[in-house]
Structures are given as C-alpha cells and as structure tokens.
Design a protein around this motif. Structure first.
Motif, PDB file in Angstrom:
ATOM      1  N   SER A   1       0.618  -1.356   0.027  1.00 50.08           N
ATOM      2  CA  SER A   1      -0.015  -0.102  -0.102  1.00 50.08           C
ATOM      3  C   SER A   1       0.863   1.384  -0.129  1.00 50.08           C
ATOM      4  O   SER A   1       2.081   1.346   0.291  1.00 50.08           O
ATOM      5  CB  SER A   1      -1.012  -0.179   1.213  1.00 50.08           C
ATOM      6  N   MET A   2       0.155   2.492  -0.208  1.00 45.48           N
ATOM      7  CA  MET A   2       0.879   3.762  -0.358  1.00 45.48           C
ATOM      8  C   MET A   2       0.091   4.545   0.685  1.00 45.48           C
ATOM      9  O   MET A   2      -0.995   4.609   1.176  1.00 45.48           O
ATOM     10  CB  MET A   2       0.617   4.365  -1.814  1.00 45.48           C
ATOM     11  N   LEU A   3       0.739   5.508   1.413  1.00 46.83           N
ATOM     12  CA  LEU A   3       0.334   6.391   2.310  1.00 46.83           C
ATOM     13  C   LEU A   3      -0.625   7.493   1.575  1.00 46.83           C
ATOM     14  O   LEU A   3      -0.357   7.927   0.318  1.00 46.83           O
ATOM     15  CB  LEU A   3       1.309   6.704   3.130  1.00 46.83           C
ATOM     16  N   ILE A   4      -1.049   8.119   2.731  1.00 45.82           N
ATOM     17  CA  ILE A   4      -1.842   9.240   2.253  1.00 45.82           C
ATOM     18  C   ILE A   4      -1.285  10.649   3.320  1.00 45.82           C
ATOM     19  O   ILE A   4      -0.971  10.388   4.291  1.00 45.82           O
ATOM     20  CB  ILE A   4      -3.495   9.051   2.518  1.00 45.82           C
ATOM     21  N   LEU A   5      -1.671  11.710   2.577  1.00 46.25           N
ATOM     22  CA  LEU A   5      -1.366  12.891   3.308  1.00 46.25           C
ATOM     23  C   LEU A   5      -2.374  13.675   3.587  1.00 46.25           C
ATOM     24  O   LEU A   5      -3.425  13.897   2.883  1.00 46.25           O
ATOM     25  CB  LEU A   5      -0.388  14.016   2.580  1.00 46.25           C
ATOM     26  N   VAL A   6      -2.522  14.195   4.904  1.00 45.55           N
ATOM     27  CA  VAL A   6      -3.717  15.310   5.259  1.00 45.55           C
ATOM     28  C   VAL A   6      -2.893  16.327   5.559  1.00 45.55           C
ATOM     29  O   VAL A   6      -1.896  16.479   6.082  1.00 45.55           O
ATOM     30  CB  VAL A   6      -4.497  14.754   6.199  1.00 45.55           C
TER      31      VAL A   6
ATOM     32  N   TYR B   1       4.952  15.819  19.022  1.00 46.58           N
ATOM     33  CA  TYR B   1       6.329  15.899  19.348  1.00 46.58           C
ATOM     34  C   TYR B   1       7.285  15.144  18.321  1.00 46.58           C
ATOM     35  O   TYR B   1       8.514  15.067  18.771  1.00 46.58           O
ATOM     36  CB  TYR B   1       6.348  15.056  20.930  1.00 46.58           C
ATOM     37  N   ALA B   2       6.687  14.332  17.456  1.00 43.31           N
ATOM     38  CA  ALA B   2       7.850  13.980  16.348  1.00 43.31           C
ATOM     39  C   ALA B   2       8.712  14.986  16.018  1.00 43.31           C
ATOM     40  O   ALA B   2       8.483  16.198  15.505  1.00 43.31           O
ATOM     41  CB  ALA B   2       7.118  13.238  15.254  1.00 43.31           C
ATOM     42  N   GLU B   3      10.034  14.710  15.939  1.00 44.37           N
ATOM     43  CA  GLU B   3      11.219  15.618  15.257  1.00 44.37           C
ATOM     44  C   GLU B   3      11.388  15.522  13.890  1.00 44.37           C
ATOM     45  O   GLU B   3      11.613  16.570  13.203  1.00 44.37           O
ATOM     46  CB  GLU B   3      12.604  15.078  16.309  1.00 44.37           C
ATOM     47  N   ASN B   4      10.966  14.437  13.394  1.00 41.14           N
ATOM     48  CA  ASN B   4      10.680  14.245  11.956  1.00 41.14           C
ATOM     49  C   ASN B   4       9.401  13.969  11.239  1.00 41.14           C
ATOM     50  O   ASN B   4       8.707  13.271  12.425  1.00 41.14           O
ATOM     51  CB  ASN B   4      11.887  13.191  11.499  1.00 41.14           C
ATOM     52  N   PRO B   5       8.997  14.044  10.212  1.00 47.23           N
ATOM     53  CA  PRO B   5       8.001  13.634   9.592  1.00 47.23           C
ATOM     54  C   PRO B   5       7.683  12.199  10.192  1.00 47.23           C
ATOM     55  O   PRO B   5       8.357  11.372   9.901  1.00 47.23           O
ATOM     56  CB  PRO B   5       8.013  13.981   8.037  1.00 47.23           C
ATOM     57  N   MET B   6       6.406  11.980  10.630  1.00 45.13           N
ATOM     58  CA  MET B   6       5.918  10.653  10.911  1.00 45.13           C
ATOM     59  C   MET B   6       4.742  10.310  10.282  1.00 45.13           C
ATOM     60  O   MET B   6       3.871  10.869  10.309  1.00 45.13           O
ATOM     61  CB  MET B   6       5.492  10.766  12.621  1.00 45.13           C
ATOM     62  N   THR B   7       4.789   9.037   9.586  1.00 44.91           N
ATOM     63  CA  THR B   7       3.794   8.470   8.922  1.00 44.91           C
ATOM     64  C   THR B   7       3.145   7.422   9.940  1.00 44.91           C
ATOM     65  O   THR B   7       3.872   6.369  10.527  1.00 44.91           O
ATOM     66  CB  THR B   7       4.030   7.732   7.552  1.00 44.91           C
ATOM     67  N   LEU B   8       1.893   7.410  10.366  1.00 44.29           N
ATOM     68  CA  LEU B   8       1.315   6.437  11.314  1.00 44.29           C
ATOM     69  C   LEU B   8       0.492   5.237  10.579  1.00 44.29           C
ATOM     70  O   LEU B   8      -0.638   6.029   9.561  1.00 44.29           O
ATOM     71  CB  LEU B   8       0.360   7.240  12.207  1.00 44.29           C
ATOM     72  N   VAL B   9       0.841   4.143  10.453  1.00 41.05           N
ATOM     73  CA  VAL B   9      -0.094   3.206   9.964  1.00 41.05           C
ATOM     74  C   VAL B   9      -1.056   2.675  11.030  1.00 41.05           C
ATOM     75  O   VAL B   9      -0.824   2.155  12.076  1.00 41.05           O
ATOM     76  CB  VAL B   9       0.894   2.051   9.602  1.00 41.05           C
ATOM     77  N   MET B  10      -2.536   2.962  10.651  1.00 39.42           N
ATOM     78  CA  MET B  10      -3.489   2.598  11.553  1.00 39.42           C
ATOM     79  C   MET B  10      -4.495   1.684  10.950  1.00 39.42           C
ATOM     80  O   MET B  10      -5.004   2.166   9.781  1.00 39.42           O
ATOM     81  CB  MET B  10      -4.160   4.108  12.189  1.00 39.42           C
TER      82      MET B  10
ATOM     83  N   GLY C   1      -1.394   4.068   6.098  1.00 45.38           N
ATOM     84  CA  GLY C   1      -0.563   4.823   6.699  1.00 45.38           C
ATOM     85  C   GLY C   1      -0.999   6.326   6.121  1.00 45.38           C
ATOM     86  O   GLY C   1      -1.403   6.607   4.992  1.00 45.38           O
ATOM     87  N   ILE C   2      -0.882   7.372   7.232  1.00 47.43           N
ATOM     88  CA  ILE C   2      -1.307   8.696   6.950  1.00 47.43           C
ATOM     89  C   ILE C   2      -0.247   9.495   7.649  1.00 47.43           C
ATOM     90  O   ILE C   2       0.287   9.232   8.682  1.00 47.43           O
ATOM     91  CB  ILE C   2      -2.825   8.778   7.782  1.00 47.43           C
ATOM     92  N   ARG C   3      -0.107  10.650   6.987  1.00 43.66           N
ATOM     93  CA  ARG C   3       0.921  11.650   7.680  1.00 43.66           C
ATOM     94  C   ARG C   3       0.327  13.105   7.431  1.00 43.66           C
ATOM     95  O   ARG C   3      -0.399  13.367   6.523  1.00 43.66           O
ATOM     96  CB  ARG C   3       2.287  11.531   6.813  1.00 43.66           C
ATOM     97  N   VAL C   4       0.462  13.566   8.488  1.00 48.42           N
ATOM     98  CA  VAL C   4       0.154  14.990   8.417  1.00 48.42           C
ATOM     99  C   VAL C   4       1.193  15.917   7.998  1.00 48.42           C
ATOM    100  O   VAL C   4       2.384  16.085   8.432  1.00 48.42           O
ATOM    101  CB  VAL C   4      -0.337  15.533  10.044  1.00 48.42           C
TER     102      VAL C   4
END
Length: 188
Positions: free
Chosen positions: A53-58, A81-90, A108-111
């Motif tokens: 799968s590929m992730l999505i950005l919001v 609090y993430a210091e680097n861009p963080m993708t969360l797989v939920m 996978g979703i990343r803000v």
C-alpha cells in the motif's frame, strides 16, 4: 508561484491525473486518494505490487478522524512531538479508495507540514496519495535531480517548485499504531 503550482496540480488531479511533487520528506508521486483509477496509474508507473500500500497525506491532524475509524489518543501526541515527519499506520481506514487500504484494513497517514502539500490538500478537500518517486525496488530519490526520467515523463504533471534544491531528504519515520495505543516502528 506557489498558488500557480497548486492550481495547476489541482486541475490535473481533479481530472484523474498523477503528479510528481515536493513534500516535507522526499519527492512523491501523488493523486486523489479517493480515485482508484489514478491510484492504479501510480502502481503501474512504479511497477509496484498492488498489495504494497501507499500512504496518504492530510493537511491537519483534525482530518485523521475522517479517514481512520478510531484514532488512538496517542496519535496526536506522536504527531505533535515527532522531531521528523511521522507516518502512522493505523487500522480502520475509511473514505478512501480500497486500492490504498491494506489487507488488514490499515492505511499509512501523515500530517504534512509542507506549504504546497497543505494548500493542495485544502483545495482538493481530500487526502493526497504520497509514494516515493522511484520505480519499485530502486533507491528513493533524495532530491529532484535523483528522480529518474521514467518517473518524470510518466506522470501527468511535474510541480515546478524546489527542483533546484539538492539537499538530501529522507523518507518519513513509519510507526504502526493499534487502537489500544500499542505501537511498533516499521521504519526509523
């Protein structure tokens, strides 16, 4: 300049096209996360197995609940609090193309904090697919100069921003997050 590029990219995406664009991490290939046909074009271009799968950005963390059934409370703290861009797989993905949802129901979703991505997503009013701008199995490009001609000519539009930036960028950290708050790093 930024507004013009957002407008051009938006038009291509709304017509079912795919774009090559800068993100808060590495250059990405993207499209409307609800358009299955456009998503299939990306899989074909990348020569990628559709089971991967590929992730999505919001654009804001408030949007997480629009695409994930139950967002664990810890997700908001991790993003903040993430210091680097963080993708969360939920688990519990919803309101996106089935082509983006893993067999276990997760996505996978990343803000994103990138101004171009944020404005494009706001205008599109949908999440943006994001996957590294490379043929599957090849190294991820650290900047635009490293993106292959095959990818550049295979997309419907190449965003004309940050193409001269030669600094090496890294993909995001990826963390799997369960509804009960358990988590594991998939990529640091």
């Amino acid at each position: 300049m930024l507004r013009d590029e957002v407008n051009k990219a938006l038009e291509v995406i709304q017509q079912g096209g795919i774009i090559l664009y800068p993100t808060d991490t590495i250059w990405g290939i993207g499209c409307d996360a609800t358009n299955t046909e456009a998503i299939k074009k990306i899989y074909q271009l990348k020569q990628r197995d559709e089971a991967k799968s590929m992730l999505i950005l919001v654009d804001t963390e408030n949007k997480l609940e629009s695409y994930i059934r139950e967002v664990p409370a810890i997700a908001y703290e991790l993003i903040e609090y993430a210091e680097n861009p963080m993708t969360l797989v939920m688990p519990g993905a919803k309101n996106i193309s089935p082509a983006l949802i893993s067999a276990d129901g997760s996505v996978g979703i990343r803000v994103t904090s990138h101004p171009f991505c944020q404005q494009l997503i706001q205008r599109l009013r949908k999440p943006l697919v994001s996957t590294s701008a490379n043929i599957s199995g090849q190294p991820s490009p650290q900047n635009f100069a490293q993106v292959s001609e095959e990818i550049k000519t295979g997309v419907d539009y190449v965003v004309n921003l940050e193409q001269d930036n030669r600094s090496a960028k890294k993909p995001s950290t990826i963390m799997r997050l369960e509804p009960d708050g358990r988590f594991e790093f998939l990529r640091r």
